[in-house]
Write an enzyme that holds these catalytic residues in place. Sequence first.
Site: not given
Ligand code: UD1
Length: 351
Positions: A200
């Site tokens: 991820h």
């Molecule tokens: C975040 C943390 C990372 C951690 C990870 C665990 C930051 C900068 N990064 O990354 O350190 O290792 O969480 O998973 O805070 N999305 C969904 N549903 C959800 C959550 C996310 O669909 O419930 C998708 C969305 O498209 C979103 C993308 O995942 O834009 C990224 O989510 P985001 O919370 O920005 O960062 P992570 O990659 O999950």
Amino acid sequence: MKILSVVGARPQFVKLAPVAHAFTGRAEHIILHTGQHYDERMSDAFFRDLGIPAPDVNLGVGSGSHGAQTGAMLEGIERVLTEKMPDWVLVYGDTNSTIAAALASVKLHLPLAHLEAGLRSFNRRMPEEHNRVLTDHAADLLLAPTTVAMDNLVREGLAERSVLVGDVMTDVLYATRDAVAANPAPFGLGDGDYVVATLHRPDNTDDPYRLQAIIDQLASLSLPVLLLAHPRLVRLAGESGMRLDRGAIRVVDPLPYPDLVSAVMKSAGVITDSGGLQKEAFLLRVPCTTVRPETEWVETVELGWNVLVGADLSALATAAMRAAPVPTDATPYGTGHAADTVADALLSRGA
Ligand code: UD1
């Protein structure tokens, strides 16, 4: 004493579980969820499976660019802190939820404690590296998981505010491991007959060429690969028209925590870019291959249980299929009692 924990993303819920239990009956503990993760499988399932009290407040911030997401959290957290006025704000790890809560707290002169302080990747391309360094330097109490983390804090002039408490993820992992020990391997697979994979990190998912090269390596493995697909991976692969379910790969949704622990325990190996999973694999004594040029959890590499694959992705399949290393009884992440030490550290400092 009133302690307010701020969490938002999956790994933080895992860390929150033993800490929330350790505060029970000892302090008033308020849980503020930023809503950074919001899918059932990325959030609610962890509260339910790990017996964490439901959040007192959920800001429902959701996804967005770093600035938009962190800014919305900062505004919402400030509002809640102003209303609740806790004696301590406790933040976890290195996500955007962590840095937003750190900024909101120090500007309101509320004492700030950082759990999992002192970890460093020294990779300035990682958003998490900035989140954790800035949070450490803002915090009043730095709760370090390992001696390596303590050494980093000492080097940065933060010794006076730092205390070694151990790793709370070990607490929750050991308790879960014992509870799921009798579970069969998942999806009808045989014990030791498959590999667990997660991906991820933006550095791996956001460049279609790199992502394709990683997926090619996974597809070529001689054992089935259970790819526990984070929504970010699914979205980005979809946007570039890339098929994930081919060759050895079986794409499945992210697993609930107990199922993840059980799946890793029964696997032949783990391939990941997650911080937490590298350590969980080590604690379960399953060989891990980390698709990153560096790791914060250097002990896993030094003890031979983790191999890093960074720029040269052609090394990935071979690394992933290597034999298990020499057994070790080293406990760099403690013995599963860190959360009580965290509670003691905060409560002994008083309101
Ligand atoms: C975040 C943390 C990372 C951690 C990870 C665990 C930051 C900068 N990064 O990354 O350190 O290792 O969480 O998973 O805070 N999305 C969904 N549903 C959800 C959550 C996310 O669909 O419930 C998708 C969305 O498209 C979103 C993308 O995942 O834009 C990224 O989510 P985001 O919370 O920005 O960062 P992570 O990659 O999950």
